[in-house]
Design an enzyme around this catalytic site. Structure first.
Site, PDB file in Angstrom:
ATOM      1  N   LYS A 124       4.870   0.585   9.006  1.00  0.00           N
ATOM      2  CA  LYS A 124       4.938   1.902   8.436  1.00  0.00           C
ATOM      3  C   LYS A 124       4.188   3.055   9.161  1.00  0.00           C
ATOM      4  CE  LYS A 124       3.827   0.015   3.863  1.00  0.00           C
ATOM      5  NZ  LYS A 124       2.423  -0.064   3.500  1.00  0.00           N
ATOM      6  N   GLU A 173       0.869  -1.239   0.026  1.00  0.00           N
ATOM      7  CA  GLU A 173       0.184   0.048  -0.019  1.00  0.00           C
ATOM      8  C   GLU A 173       0.946   1.216   0.114  1.00  0.00           C
ATOM      9  OE1 GLU A 173      -2.452   0.441   3.203  1.00  0.00           O
ATOM     10  OE2 GLU A 173      -3.399   2.319   2.531  1.00  0.00           O
ATOM     11  N   ARG A 187       5.563 -12.890   9.585  1.00  0.00           N
ATOM     12  CA  ARG A 187       6.508 -11.481   9.006  1.00  0.00           C
ATOM     13  C   ARG A 187       7.701 -11.211   9.676  1.00  0.00           C
ATOM     14  NH1 ARG A 187       4.201  -6.353   9.407  1.00  0.00           N
ATOM     15  NH2 ARG A 187       2.353  -6.838   8.339  1.00  0.00           N
TER      16      ARG A 187
HETATM   17  P1  ATP Z   1       2.935  -2.037   7.522  1.00  0.00           P
HETATM   18  O1  ATP Z   1       2.381  -2.553   8.922  1.00  0.00           O
HETATM   19  O2  ATP Z   1       4.553  -2.007   7.495  1.00  0.00           O
HETATM   20  O3  ATP Z   1       2.374  -1.145   6.803  1.00  0.00           O
HETATM   21  P2  ATP Z   1       1.820  -3.888   5.764  1.00  0.00           P
HETATM   22  O4  ATP Z   1       1.728  -5.014   5.713  1.00  0.00           O
HETATM   23  O5  ATP Z   1       0.487  -2.916   6.175  1.00  0.00           O
HETATM   24  O6  ATP Z   1       3.015  -3.459   6.567  1.00  0.00           O
HETATM   25  P3  ATP Z   1       1.728  -3.487   3.015  1.00  0.00           P
HETATM   26  O7  ATP Z   1       2.170  -2.200   2.372  1.00  0.00           O
HETATM   27  O8  ATP Z   1       0.222  -3.959   2.770  1.00  0.00           O
HETATM   28  O9  ATP Z   1       2.165  -3.196   4.405  1.00  0.00           O
HETATM   29  O10 ATP Z   1       2.865  -4.718   2.500  1.00  0.00           O
HETATM   30  C1  ATP Z   1       3.086  -5.229   1.303  1.00  0.00           C
HETATM   31  C2  ATP Z   1       3.571  -6.602   1.230  1.00  0.00           C
HETATM   32  O11 ATP Z   1       4.643  -6.666   2.280  1.00  0.00           O
HETATM   33  C3  ATP Z   1       2.185  -7.511   2.083  1.00  0.00           C
HETATM   34  O12 ATP Z   1       2.308  -8.723   1.259  1.00  0.00           O
HETATM   35  C4  ATP Z   1       2.786  -7.833   3.521  1.00  0.00           C
HETATM   36  O13 ATP Z   1       2.362  -8.874   4.149  1.00  0.00           O
HETATM   37  C5  ATP Z   1       4.359  -7.463   3.324  1.00  0.00           C
HETATM   38  N1  ATP Z   1       5.074  -7.260   4.483  1.00  0.00           N
HETATM   39  C6  ATP Z   1       4.742  -6.313   5.164  1.00  0.00           C
HETATM   40  N2  ATP Z   1       5.281  -6.249   6.584  1.00  0.00           N
HETATM   41  C7  ATP Z   1       6.214  -7.414   6.384  1.00  0.00           C
HETATM   42  C8  ATP Z   1       7.130  -7.908   7.434  1.00  0.00           C
HETATM   43  N3  ATP Z   1       7.544  -7.252   8.357  1.00  0.00           N
HETATM   44  N4  ATP Z   1       7.754  -9.116   6.846  1.00  0.00           N
HETATM   45  C9  ATP Z   1       7.503  -9.636   5.751  1.00  0.00           C
HETATM   46  N5  ATP Z   1       6.400  -9.275   5.027  1.00  0.00           N
HETATM   47  C10 ATP Z   1       6.035  -8.021   5.273  1.00  0.00           C
HETATM   48 MG    MG Z   2      -0.617  -1.472   6.093  1.00  0.00          MG
END
Ligand code: ATP
Ligand code: MG
Length: 562
Positions: A271, A36, A261
């Protein structure tokens, strides 16, 4: 880049292997990386990137780059651009497959109309508070919304008017009609569309209703003919909904697979939390060298290869766990050990006058860049009567195991001569040591026959008249605690000493024009990178990537001995 081509065996590859054998998905492997655009990517995303692009590469498949841009209020093109450049920098290529969920808004809308027509979605007028009340809890089943039995015609009419902007934010939503008594809360008539009158960074004001992630995601995967939709563990409970959406529409159906994760010690990863550090000015920006963002790690001096190596080593599992940040540091040391030129930089200088060296003489000394990698060649180092050594390399009253310089003691100056400390000059007022008066032994020049004489300590140094002044920044972990999130406000664990700026460092002359982004070992001090933003020709600024002390290697050795 062979390391991109094969990822280690893991449970996801086992699943894919089985699919290849049974010809599920026609022998295709097609993954996607779906961030995102609401912040900068971090090292956790790197794990997901390496996994998705890596698995595709392993099976001669494809991996799409897709933005999950369904929430305009938090998203921005700045993030889109940084994400693309980070993925590219990590070494991955989506070719012509760059997609946006927002590209599918019209199709997603039509699918929703389809769900309404078959009685599987309805417009609900409950407000957020009421909706929560009706949803129930883990121990209490939900109850049906009073709007659940609206006719198809009324739902179609209301949904159309939602799209046309007739209603205010939050006034109505479109919900899936599933099961208010389901033990899985995600299945209790989840919201599919919400009203949000805000401008989207790509579609502008064309829409005032936006699809929810749980609805847009499976359909985006489906439209792109993804085979394996790999996501993190918190989506496990959402998988029944992922499957429901696709089955209800009889759409092409990828398989969602969840993995654990990445959590890294001494840092935070989401983020949302990283944004708090930026906005609260705990760091200088998303690319502050202390940040676990890809852009921060890049500025800190990490190489793409070291990050990919790290992602390989941590592997992919189904159970959440913590990875020690020392492993990440180990990976960059491994990468630079042979590759980096080893140069001399005095971070906290102490003046040394070599009394028996002629004052008008300058001698050029041949010095190889990396004894373990002759291919890096050598340079000529000027040696003269006044040099600087590291303040910490001298002690007036040394303890037993101190093999560096002390009154009456000898040390070797690297690539040069053995010197002996004859006298200490102090500031009369403060008593601080300001200068050492030494003598050198002309028969001990490195690389010459006199080289044979051995002393216990070897110090780095620079010639006073030739040295280049530089700013050097030393970093420590951004958080003092291993798990900063253990406390309700993770920010109380920020390390107040995570950055030390040394502005009067002295480097060997060849470093004056070090290009931004170039990496070196400063002998005995660690690996450093010329800051790609602040470094200027003639006025270099260096960031310490890591010190030389490899705590990870030490831990592994310790574990092996047990
Ligand atoms: P954040 O909480 O940091 O925003 P998110 O999962 O909401 O993380 P996205 O932008 O939706 O962030 O993530 C894109 C991809 O990266 C998704 O498939 C998510 O599952 C993966 N991802 C995010 N954080 C991690 C992590 N700490 N380890 C492995 N994969 C991750
Ligand atoms: Mg997110």
């Amino acid at each position: 880049m062979t390391d991109i081509k094969t990822t280690p065996t893991n449970f996801i590859k086992n699943i894919v292997n089985e699919h290849m054998q049974t010809n599920e998905f026609g022998g295709r492997v097609h993954t996607r990386f779906p961030p995102e655009p609401n912040g900068y990517l971090h090292i956790g995303h790197a794990k997901s990137i390496c996994l998705n692009f890596g698995i595709a590469a392993d099976y001669a498949g494809l991996c799409n780059m897709r933005f999950d841009d369904t929430n305009p209020s938090k998203e921005d093109v700045e993030y889109v651009e940084s994400i693309l450049s980070d993925v590219r920098w990590l070494g991955f290529d989506w070719e012509d497959r760059l997609f946006y969920a927002s590209d599918y808004f019209e199709e997603l809308y039509q699918y929703a109309v389809g769900l309404i027509k078959v009685g599987k979605a309805y417009v609900c007028d409950l407000d957020a508070e009421e909706m929560k009340e009706y949803r129930g809890t883990l121990t209490r089943p939900g109850i049906d919304s009073p709007y659940r039995r609206r006719s198809v015609e009324e739902n179609l009419d209301l949904f159309r008017r939602m799209r046309e902007g007739e209603f205010k934010d939050g006034e109505r939503v479109l919900r899936a009609k599933i099961d208010m008594a389901s033990p899985n809360l995600n299945m209790r008539d989840p919201v599919l569309y919400r009203i949000q009158h805000s401008t989207h960074h790509r579609t502008g004001d064309a829409w005032c209703i936006y699809p929810m992630y749980d609805y847009a995601h499976p359909l985006s995967d489906s439209l792109e003919k993804v085979t394996h939709s790999i996501c993190t563990l918190e989506f496990e409970d959402h998988r029944p909904l992922y499957d429901w959406v696709l089955d209800a529409l009889d759409a092409y159906h990828p398989l969602q697979i969840e993995f654990a994760r990445l959590n890294l010690s001494h840092t935070v990863m989401s983020k949302r939390k990283l944004r708090q550090l930026v906005e609260g000015k705990y760091v200088s920006g998303w690319d502050d060298p202390r940040m676990p963002t890809i852009s921060g790690l890049r500025r800190r001096g990490y190489t793409p290869g070291s990050i990919r190596d790290f992602c390989h080593r941590i592997g992919v599992a189904k159970a959440n766990s913590f990875v020690d940040i020392a492993l990440l540091e180990h990976c960059i040391r491994e990468d630079l050990h042979i590759k980096a030129r080893r140069v001399m930089a005095v971070l906290k200088p102490l003046r040394v006058v070599i009394e028996n060296y002629p004052s008008d003489s300058v001698e050029m000394l041949e010095a190889e860049y990396n004894a373990e990698n002759p291919e890096l060649g050598s340079r000529q180092l000027p040696f003269s009567r006044v040099v600087y050594i590291e303040r910490d390399d001298f002690m007036e009253e040394p303890p037993k195991k101190f093999f560096r310089l002390a009154p009456g003691r000898e040390v070797r100056l690297k690539h040069a001569y053995i010197i002996k400390c004859q006298r200490v000059v102090k500031d009369e007022a403060t008593g601080e040591v300001v200068e050492l008066r030494c003598t050198y032994d002309p028969d001990t020049r490195s690389g010459m026959s006199g080289d044979a004489r051995k002393v216990k300590g070897t110090l780095h140094w620079v010639s006073a008249n030739h040295a280049v002044r530089a700013e050097v920044r030393l970093y420590e972990h951004l958080f003092l605690k291993e798990d900063p999130e253990a406390d309700e406000d993770f920010k109380i664990n920020v390390n107040p000493n995570s950055q030390e700026i040394l502005s009067d460092c002295l480097l060997e002359p060849g470093m004056a024009g070090a290009a931004g982004g170039s990496r070196y070992q400063f002998l005995r001090q660690g690996y450093f990178v010329a800051d790609p933003i602040d470094s200027q020709d003639g006025a270099p600024v260096f960031n310490r990537i890591v010190s030389l002390k490899d705590t990870w290697a030490k831990m592994q050795k310790g574990a092996g001995n047990k």
